[in-house]
Design an enzyme around this catalytic site. Structure first.
Site, mmCIF file in Angstrom:
data_model
loop_
_atom_site.group_PDB
_atom_site.id
_atom_site.type_symbol
_atom_site.label_atom_id
_atom_site.label_comp_id
_atom_site.label_asym_id
_atom_site.label_seq_id
_atom_site.Cartn_x
_atom_site.Cartn_y
_atom_site.Cartn_z
ATOM 1 C CB CYS A 171 -0.926 -0.158 1.271
ATOM 2 S SG CYS A 171 -1.612 1.578 1.626
ATOM 3 C CB CYS A 221 0.406 1.562 4.140
ATOM 4 S SG CYS A 221 -1.027 1.139 4.078
#
Length: 102
Positions: free
Chosen positions: A29, A32
């Protein structure tokens, strides 16, 4: 303090005391990855806040328990009580405000 969850059985103990910010993330991600240094700085500069990183691919059952459908998702716990849930990238100041005002 920043902790990478290694065992799902330790999760309840980790969130049980004080202010805890849990980051449900995935290694693939992009947001992230952007959030990680912000969380590291927050944990280093605020010793009274524990940051726990939970990889949703390793701990899918735990993520399911909290209905995580988007990463990153952040949950603030205060003495074990779920106080606030938000999703998406935030800078360090916004993260601090999130924890303090939850």
């Amino acid at each position: 303090m920043l902790i990478h969850l290694e065992n799902a059985s330790e999760f309840k103990d980790l969130i049980s005391k004080g202010d805890v910010l849990v980051d449900f993330f995935a290694t693939w991600c992009g947001p992230c990855k952007m959030l990680t240094p912000e969380l590291e700085d927050l944990a280093e500069e605020n010793k009274d806040i524990t940051v726990v990183k939970v990889d949703v691919d390793k701990f899918g059952e735990l993520a399911g328990d909290f209905h995580i459908t988007v990463v990153p998702t952040l949950i603030v716990f205060k003495n074990g009580e779920n106080k606030k849930t938000v999703s998406g990238y935030m800078d360090k100041d916004a993260l601090l405000s999130l924890v303090k005002n939850a």
